[in-house]
Design a protein around this motif. Structure first.
Motif, PDB file in Angstrom:
ATOM      1  N   ARG A 137       0.493   8.319   7.392  1.00 58.79           N
ATOM      2  CA  ARG A 137       1.031   9.607   6.920  1.00 58.79           C
ATOM      3  C   ARG A 137       0.960   9.712   5.403  1.00 58.79           C
ATOM      4  NH1 ARG A 137       1.534  14.801   8.170  1.00 58.79           N
ATOM      5  NH2 ARG A 137       3.558  15.712   7.651  1.00 58.79           N
ATOM      6  N   VAL A 138       1.326   8.647   4.716  1.00 63.19           N
ATOM      7  CA  VAL A 138       1.313   8.638   3.251  1.00 63.19           C
ATOM      8  C   VAL A 138      -0.108   8.816   2.717  1.00 63.19           C
ATOM      9  CG1 VAL A 138       1.624   7.130   1.248  1.00 63.19           C
ATOM     10  CG2 VAL A 138       3.448   7.329   2.934  1.00 63.19           C
ATOM     11  N   GLU A 139      -1.070   8.121   3.322  1.00 62.94           N
ATOM     12  CA  GLU A 139      -2.466   8.246   2.883  1.00 62.94           C
ATOM     13  C   GLU A 139      -2.978   9.662   3.102  1.00 62.94           C
ATOM     14  OE1 GLU A 139      -4.592   5.909   1.359  1.00 62.94           O
ATOM     15  OE2 GLU A 139      -2.601   5.056   1.057  1.00 62.94           O
ATOM     16  N   ASP A 189      10.493  10.879  10.795  1.00 73.20           N
ATOM     17  CA  ASP A 189      10.705   9.663  11.582  1.00 73.20           C
ATOM     18  C   ASP A 189       9.356   8.982  11.839  1.00 73.20           C
ATOM     19  OD1 ASP A 189      12.172   7.801  12.985  1.00 73.20           O
ATOM     20  OD2 ASP A 189      11.879   8.826  14.895  1.00 73.20           O
ATOM     21  N   TYR A 190       9.322   7.659  11.712  1.00 76.05           N
ATOM     22  CA  TYR A 190       8.091   6.900  11.908  1.00 76.05           C
ATOM     23  C   TYR A 190       8.361   5.722  12.848  1.00 76.05           C
ATOM     24  CZ  TYR A 190       7.098   9.513   7.651  1.00 76.05           C
ATOM     25  OH  TYR A 190       6.961  10.522   6.735  1.00 76.05           O
ATOM     26  N   ASN A 191       7.369   5.395  13.652  1.00 79.13           N
ATOM     27  CA  ASN A 191       7.540   4.295  14.610  1.00 79.13           C
ATOM     28  C   ASN A 191       7.522   2.929  13.937  1.00 79.13           C
ATOM     29  OD1 ASN A 191       7.665   6.002  16.882  1.00 79.13           O
ATOM     30  ND2 ASN A 191       5.430   6.187  16.892  1.00 79.13           N
ATOM     31  N   HIS A 231       0.829  -1.207   0.000  1.00 83.94           N
ATOM     32  CA  HIS A 231       0.000   0.000   0.000  1.00 83.94           C
ATOM     33  C   HIS A 231       0.871   1.268   0.000  1.00 83.94           C
ATOM     34  CE1 HIS A 231      -3.790  -2.030   0.336  1.00 83.94           C
ATOM     35  NE2 HIS A 231      -3.480  -2.611   1.485  1.00 83.94           N
ATOM     36  N   ILE A 232       1.921   1.244   0.784  1.00 86.56           N
ATOM     37  CA  ILE A 232       2.801   2.411   0.879  1.00 86.56           C
ATOM     38  C   ILE A 232       3.451   2.720  -0.463  1.00 86.56           C
ATOM     39  CG2 ILE A 232       4.994   3.235   1.851  1.00 86.56           C
ATOM     40  CD1 ILE A 232       4.149   1.755   4.470  1.00 86.56           C
ATOM     41  N   GLU A 266       1.500   7.394  -6.297  1.00 86.65           N
ATOM     42  CA  GLU A 266       0.426   8.354  -6.526  1.00 86.65           C
ATOM     43  C   GLU A 266       0.811   9.740  -6.024  1.00 86.65           C
ATOM     44  OE1 GLU A 266      -3.729   7.390  -5.875  1.00 86.65           O
ATOM     45  OE2 GLU A 266      -3.165   5.296  -5.535  1.00 86.65           O
ATOM     46  N   ILE A 267       1.491   9.780  -4.887  1.00 80.63           N
ATOM     47  CA  ILE A 267       1.950  11.061  -4.338  1.00 80.63           C
ATOM     48  C   ILE A 267       2.887  11.754  -5.320  1.00 80.63           C
ATOM     49  CG2 ILE A 267       3.524  12.053  -2.610  1.00 80.63           C
ATOM     50  CD1 ILE A 267       2.175  10.298  -0.539  1.00 80.63           C
ATOM     51  N   GLU A 268       3.798  10.995  -5.899  1.00 79.81           N
ATOM     52  CA  GLU A 268       4.736  11.572  -6.867  1.00 79.81           C
ATOM     53  C   GLU A 268       3.992  12.130  -8.076  1.00 79.81           C
ATOM     54  OE1 GLU A 268       8.605  12.712  -7.724  1.00 79.81           O
ATOM     55  OE2 GLU A 268       7.677  11.912  -5.916  1.00 79.81           O
TER      56      GLU A 268
END
Length: 311
Positions: free
Chosen positions: A147-149, A137-139, A90-91, A97-99
């Motif tokens: 965050r990406v969504e 930074d991500y856990n 998914h990421i 898509e973000i790009e």
């Protein structure tokens, strides 16, 4: 015999789970290694992920219980890695898509800078936020996924806003061109020979602006609406000045009030008596005089009066 059968079955299932777990973990490491951000999260959130040691062989009953507990732990690890791999799918899809949305928004951001400074600033801030995804930074993978969504959705919404704002502005400008052309056409009817050259120049310039806006609507580009409004206002004022010179004070009053009334109601049919009474009230003229003046304006080609008689 039942216990031996259970041990045999549990051992076989455990061996399959170990094999499955090793394959999944290998796949997870390979997938994450393609992207520094994903690899960083993997190293952070899966540092304690190791295949547990097999329980020591003791008496049969204790060994059976140990194998069962061990198998449960393996199942939990398999589920964890499978979930991580799904999140990575998914990421990666959302990052693509973000790009794409980022490049689209950059294009529209450039063309709205002069149209809506506030919206332009919001778009620029969002683009910067999108660029920082790799540095934040991500856990864990779930944290990154959320965050990406979020950024993906915000980029698309901003893209729609900027595109709509641009097209709306161009459409309004095209409407102003059409209005100016109408005024100019009326001025041309009453213009003297010495004013004809100026009318032709204005018509040519209006044509250039019309073609420019038509092209800008098809192929978005930075435009300066204030400069266009200023030039259209100049052409319209000059045409209106010619009209005012060619018409009497009485004709100007009737002409302006008639246009004002029809603009309020739109292009739908208007009862003649209703129009005459409205203009009469606004100009303090008798309805007979208003009618006579409307006839004069129509014969000059400044107004088009159409009648529908119904019994």
């Amino acid at each position: 015999n039942d216990l031996l059968y259970y041990l045999s079955k549990t051992s076989s299932s455990t061996a399959e789970k170990i094999e499955r777990l090793e394959a999944l973990y290998k796949s997870l490491k390979e997938r994450a290694s393609r992207n520094p951000l994903l690899e960083r999260i993997l190293n952070k959130s899966f540092t304690l992920l190791n295949i547990p040691e097999l329980p020591a062989l003791q008496e049969v009953e204790r060994t059976a219980r140990s194998l069962e507990e061990y198998s449960t732990r393996l199942h939990t690890l398999i589920t964890t890695i499978e979930d991580a791999l799904r999140k990575i799918d998914h990421i990666e899809s959302s990052m693509n898509e973000i790009e794409k949305n980022r490049h689209e928004l950059e294009k529209w951001t450039d063309v709205i800078q002069n149209l809506n400074p506030s919206l332009y600033s919001d778009a620029v801030r969002l683009l910067r936020k999108a660029e920082k995804i790799q540095q934040e930074d991500y856990n864990d993978f779930n944290d990154l996924y959320k965050r990406v969504e979020e950024i993906k959705q915000q980029l698309y919404q901003m893209y729609v806003k900027t595109k709509t704002e641009y097209k709306k502005t161009v459409s309004i400008l095209q409407g102003e061109v059409a209005t100016t052309q109408e005024v100019l056409a009326k001025a041309e009817v009453v213009a003297s020979l010495q004013d004809r050259a100026k009318i032709e120049q204005s018509k040519a310039r209006l044509k250039q602006i019309e073609e420019y806006l038509s092209k800008a609507k098809q192929d978005p580009q930075p435009i300066d609406p204030n400069a266009i409004y200023k030039e259209l206002a100049k052409i319209k004022n000059e045409a209106q000045s010619l009209l005012n010179t060619a018409l009497s004070e009485l004709e100007i009053k009737v002409y302006e009030e008639t246009l004002r009334y029809t603009n309020i109601l739109g292009r739908k049919p208007i009862p003649l008596t209703e129009l005459l009474e409205y203009v009469s009230r606004k100009t303090n003229m008798p309805t007979q005089e208003v009618l006579r003046t409307l006839y004069g304006l129509a014969t000059k080609g400044l107004l088009s009066v159409k009648v529908l008689v119904q019994g």
